[in-house]
Every structure is written in C-alpha cells, then in structure tokens.
Design a protein around this motif. Structure first.
Motif, mmCIF file in Angstrom:
data_model
loop_
_atom_site.group_PDB
_atom_site.id
_atom_site.type_symbol
_atom_site.label_atom_id
_atom_site.label_comp_id
_atom_site.label_asym_id
_atom_site.label_seq_id
_atom_site.Cartn_x
_atom_site.Cartn_y
_atom_site.Cartn_z
ATOM 1 N N GLN A 170 7.776 1.817 -10.663
ATOM 2 C CA GLN A 170 7.203 2.978 -9.990
ATOM 3 C C GLN A 170 5.703 3.085 -10.232
ATOM 4 O O GLN A 170 5.169 2.550 -11.202
ATOM 5 C CB GLN A 170 7.887 4.253 -10.478
ATOM 6 N N VAL A 171 5.043 3.794 -9.307
ATOM 7 C CA VAL A 171 3.612 4.055 -9.437
ATOM 8 C C VAL A 171 3.332 5.524 -9.126
ATOM 9 O O VAL A 171 4.053 6.162 -8.355
ATOM 10 C CB VAL A 171 2.760 3.175 -8.481
ATOM 11 N N TYR A 172 2.283 6.046 -9.767
ATOM 12 C CA TYR A 172 1.713 7.317 -9.329
ATOM 13 C C TYR A 172 0.802 6.990 -8.162
ATOM 14 O O TYR A 172 0.032 6.020 -8.220
ATOM 15 C CB TYR A 172 0.902 7.961 -10.449
ATOM 16 N N MET A 173 0.864 7.767 -7.109
ATOM 17 C CA MET A 173 0.040 7.445 -5.949
ATOM 18 C C MET A 173 -0.455 8.709 -5.256
ATOM 19 O O MET A 173 0.089 9.805 -5.392
ATOM 20 C CB MET A 173 0.809 6.555 -4.982
ATOM 21 N N GLY A 174 -1.543 8.529 -4.505
ATOM 22 C CA GLY A 174 -2.070 9.550 -3.608
ATOM 23 C C GLY A 174 -2.732 8.819 -2.460
ATOM 24 O O GLY A 174 -3.210 7.694 -2.616
ATOM 25 N N GLN A 175 -2.767 9.437 -1.274
ATOM 26 C CA GLN A 175 -3.348 8.791 -0.098
ATOM 27 C C GLN A 175 -4.486 9.651 0.458
ATOM 28 O O GLN A 175 -4.354 10.880 0.555
ATOM 29 C CB GLN A 175 -2.275 8.556 0.961
ATOM 30 N N TYR A 176 -5.588 8.977 0.832
ATOM 31 C CA TYR A 176 -6.819 9.682 1.199
ATOM 32 C C TYR A 176 -7.564 8.948 2.303
ATOM 33 O O TYR A 176 -7.276 7.791 2.608
ATOM 34 C CB TYR A 176 -7.750 9.790 -0.026
ATOM 35 N N LYS A 177 -8.543 9.640 2.857
ATOM 36 C CA LYS A 177 -9.530 9.000 3.725
ATOM 37 C C LYS A 177 -10.820 9.816 3.634
ATOM 38 O O LYS A 177 -10.811 10.989 3.224
ATOM 39 C CB LYS A 177 -9.052 8.928 5.170
ATOM 40 N N PHE A 178 -11.931 9.181 3.999
ATOM 41 C CA PHE A 178 -13.203 9.884 4.007
ATOM 42 C C PHE A 178 -13.534 10.310 5.431
ATOM 43 O O PHE A 178 -13.466 9.514 6.363
ATOM 44 C CB PHE A 178 -14.324 8.985 3.464
ATOM 45 N N GLU A 179 -13.870 11.584 5.578
ATOM 46 C CA GLU A 179 -14.310 12.128 6.856
ATOM 47 C C GLU A 179 -15.603 12.897 6.626
ATOM 48 O O GLU A 179 -15.632 13.834 5.818
ATOM 49 C CB GLU A 179 -13.259 13.061 7.459
ATOM 50 N N ASN A 180 -16.670 12.478 7.294
ATOM 51 C CA ASN A 180 -17.979 13.123 7.133
ATOM 52 C C ASN A 180 -18.383 13.196 5.655
ATOM 53 O O ASN A 180 -18.863 14.223 5.174
ATOM 54 C CB ASN A 180 -17.960 14.529 7.748
ATOM 55 N N ASN A 181 -18.163 12.071 4.958
ATOM 56 C CA ASN A 181 -18.516 11.932 3.536
ATOM 57 C C ASN A 181 -17.702 12.833 2.616
ATOM 58 O O ASN A 181 -18.044 12.982 1.437
ATOM 59 C CB ASN A 181 -20.015 12.198 3.309
ATOM 60 N N GLU A 182 -16.629 13.428 3.120
ATOM 61 C CA GLU A 182 -15.747 14.260 2.304
ATOM 62 C C GLU A 182 -14.405 13.542 2.121
ATOM 63 O O GLU A 182 -13.851 12.983 3.070
ATOM 64 C CB GLU A 182 -15.504 15.621 2.964
ATOM 65 N N LEU A 183 -13.874 13.563 0.890
ATOM 66 C CA LEU A 183 -12.575 12.967 0.611
ATOM 67 C C LEU A 183 -11.475 13.912 1.082
ATOM 68 O O LEU A 183 -11.379 15.051 0.626
ATOM 69 C CB LEU A 183 -12.433 12.689 -0.890
ATOM 70 N N VAL A 184 -10.645 13.427 2.008
ATOM 71 C CA VAL A 184 -9.573 14.235 2.591
ATOM 72 C C VAL A 184 -8.231 13.703 2.107
ATOM 73 O O VAL A 184 -7.952 12.496 2.180
ATOM 74 C CB VAL A 184 -9.623 14.188 4.132
ATOM 75 N N GLU A 185 -7.401 14.594 1.592
ATOM 76 C CA GLU A 185 -6.082 14.204 1.090
ATOM 77 C C GLU A 185 -5.092 14.065 2.236
ATOM 78 O O GLU A 185 -4.911 14.982 3.034
ATOM 79 C CB GLU A 185 -5.583 15.247 0.087
ATOM 80 N N LEU A 186 -4.438 12.901 2.319
ATOM 81 C CA LEU A 186 -3.395 12.663 3.314
ATOM 82 C C LEU A 186 -2.008 12.901 2.733
ATOM 83 O O LEU A 186 -1.135 13.450 3.392
ATOM 84 C CB LEU A 186 -3.489 11.228 3.843
ATOM 85 N N LYS A 187 -1.806 12.436 1.488
ATOM 86 C CA LYS A 187 -0.561 12.683 0.762
ATOM 87 C C LYS A 187 -0.917 13.014 -0.671
ATOM 88 O O LYS A 187 -1.676 12.288 -1.315
ATOM 89 C CB LYS A 187 0.361 11.465 0.813
ATOM 90 N N SER A 188 -0.352 14.085 -1.182
ATOM 91 C CA SER A 188 -0.676 14.521 -2.535
ATOM 92 C C SER A 188 -0.026 13.614 -3.565
ATOM 93 O O SER A 188 0.885 12.823 -3.268
ATOM 94 C CB SER A 188 -0.232 15.973 -2.751
ATOM 95 N N VAL A 189 -0.490 13.743 -4.795
ATOM 96 C CA VAL A 189 -0.043 12.880 -5.885
ATOM 97 C C VAL A 189 1.475 12.961 -6.054
ATOM 98 O O VAL A 189 2.066 14.036 -6.005
ATOM 99 C CB VAL A 189 -0.780 13.242 -7.189
ATOM 100 N N ASP A 190 2.082 11.773 -6.242
ATOM 101 C CA ASP A 190 3.537 11.698 -6.371
ATOM 102 C C ASP A 190 3.872 10.423 -7.147
ATOM 103 O O ASP A 190 3.014 9.565 -7.366
ATOM 104 C CB ASP A 190 4.173 11.657 -4.982
ATOM 105 N N VAL A 191 5.124 10.296 -7.559
ATOM 106 C CA VAL A 191 5.591 9.064 -8.198
ATOM 107 C C VAL A 191 6.627 8.440 -7.274
ATOM 108 O O VAL A 191 7.569 9.105 -6.831
ATOM 109 C CB VAL A 191 6.160 9.330 -9.614
ATOM 110 N N VAL A 192 6.433 7.140 -6.932
ATOM 111 C CA VAL A 192 7.270 6.475 -5.928
ATOM 112 C C VAL A 192 7.564 5.042 -6.367
ATOM 113 O O VAL A 192 6.872 4.473 -7.208
ATOM 114 C CB VAL A 192 6.580 6.445 -4.543
ATOM 115 N N GLU A 193 8.576 4.455 -5.770
ATOM 116 C CA GLU A 193 8.871 3.040 -5.964
ATOM 117 C C GLU A 193 7.806 2.210 -5.253
ATOM 118 O O GLU A 193 7.463 2.490 -4.100
ATOM 119 C CB GLU A 193 10.252 2.698 -5.404
ATOM 120 N N ILE A 194 7.289 1.180 -5.919
ATOM 121 C CA ILE A 194 6.215 0.384 -5.339
ATOM 122 C C ILE A 194 6.659 -0.301 -4.048
ATOM 123 O O ILE A 194 5.893 -0.359 -3.067
ATOM 124 C CB ILE A 194 5.669 -0.656 -6.351
#
Length: 238
Positions: free
Chosen positions: A120-144
C-alpha cells in the motif's frame, strides 16, 4: 516574513527557512539515521550558518503526515516546542501535497506516493492551475496496483512523485502514461513545505497554535493493530 519548515514524515529529514519568496537555507539528509539523532542538530546548524536567530522566525511550517509514525511525532513535537517557547503560529501541510508542490511548473496531473508498507501507499492527486496547487483527490491509503491501474485507465499523462516510486519502479514504468521525475523531486523538501505553508498562512488555512495541531496518521500503526487484535482475543476468551 521568515518561515521555518520542518519535515520528518519520511526517511529524509528536511529543514528550511524561506523569507517572503526567497529561499535562505535548506538542509536535507536522506539516510537511515534516526530523526531523533539528526533533527535538532540540523536546525541549529542551519540557523547558525545562516546567521538567523530563532527569534527572527515569524511562522513555523510542519509536515503533519501521513508517513512514518515515529518520524511524525518527532517533527511535530519539535515544532510544538519551538512554537510554545517563541509563541509562533504553526501551519500544517500534509506530506503528499508538499511532494506535489515539488513539481510546480508541471503541466501534467501529479500523483504523490509514500510507502505505507505491505503493498500500500499513501497518495494524493493534484494539478497546477494558474500557479496554484489544486487537489483532485485527497490523501488516502490505497493498494499500489489499484492506483496504477486507475491512473493508467485515465489515458492522461501523469507524473508520479515520492519516495515510494523506487519501491514500485518496475510497475510504474510498465504504464506508458505514468512518468517518474528526477530524483531531486522525489524527496520531501522543507523548501516546498514552506512555500505551501506561506500560501496557506496568507489565506488563514490550517493555521494552529502549539496545542491545536496534531499528526495526520490516516490509519492505525502496526502496534495499535496488534493491540486491537490482542484485545479482541482476550474479549473472545482466547
């Protein structure tokens, strides 16, 4: 405004000071030496060499997790002690958002991963929009395997960043749309921590005093799991 950042959430220990938008100093050690051995000497040496007195610090930034249970407690208790003595606010930043912030010029989607043991891994998903970090999926623990299949099936280009990329490098490289950045991006950096914290502080997000902030564990430690299992056996008369 001077911000002192402290991160001990992973194998690497990292401390830094940023003044406004300028990196004054950063000290990172990525070895197996324990955080309790290296953190305070790192902070003291960094401030001394940089001619910075702790009284000049305006804000503390600390990585609140997820990550190493012991490491998180060491970093958090150190930040709380400094905050209490110097009456400083603390900004909490989670470990996967600070990893994503290492990729601040990236135009692809970003997935941060840290080892959570087993498969398993701790993960979060993001992207940058207008130089701001935008969260797509919040922190979670999942199977790799589940995570890599999910990212692969999006048919979008992804950057996957963090210490755990080396543990699962072969699996990651088998996915044509998922890419691993340079090694310098895969380590938690206190400079990135400070940058995220400055943005949060200016928006009054996740700002605490020394009593209000606590580690973000996501799940129970192995010791807690074993204790719960033991108590269940006792209650069941076994």
């Amino acid at each position: 405004m001077k911000v002192l950042g402290i991160d001990t959430s992973s194998l690497a220990a990292s401390v830094a000071v940023i003044e406004d938008n300028k990196l004054i100093c950063e000290y990172t050690i990525n070895t197996k030496k324990t955080h309790s051995q290296k953190l305070m000497p790192m902070i003291e040496n960094m401030l001394k060499i940089s001619d910075i007195n702790i009284n000049e610090i305006d804000v503390l930034a600390v990585c609140e997790g997820p990550g190493s249970f012991t490491g998180l407690r060491i970093g958090m208790s150190t930040a709380k002690a400094i905050s209490h003595v110097n009456n400083l606010p603390i900004v909490g930043v989670n470990s996967v958002e600070l990893l994503a912030s290492n990729m601040n010029l990236c135009d692809k989607k970003i997935c941060s991963i840290l080892d959570a043991q087993r498969t398993q891994v701790y993960m979060g998903q993001y992207k940058f929009e207008n130089n701001e970090l935008v969260e797509l999926k919040s922190v979670d623990v999942v199977e790799i395997d589940d995570l890599l299949d999910e990212l692969s099936q999006t048919n979008e280009e992804w950057i996957i960043v963090g210490e755990a990329v080396y543990k699962y490098e072969d699996k990651i490289k088998s996915k044509s749309n998922i890419h691993i950045p340079a090694p310098s991006h895969n380590v938690n950096k206190a400079s990135s921590l400070c940058s995220v914290a400055i943005n949060k502080y200016n928006k009054n997000i996740d700002v605490y005093d020394c009593f209000g902030i606590n580690p973000l564990y996501i799940r129970k430690s192995q010791a807690e799991v074993q204790y719960d299992e033991k108590m269940k056996r006792i209650q069941n008369g076994k």
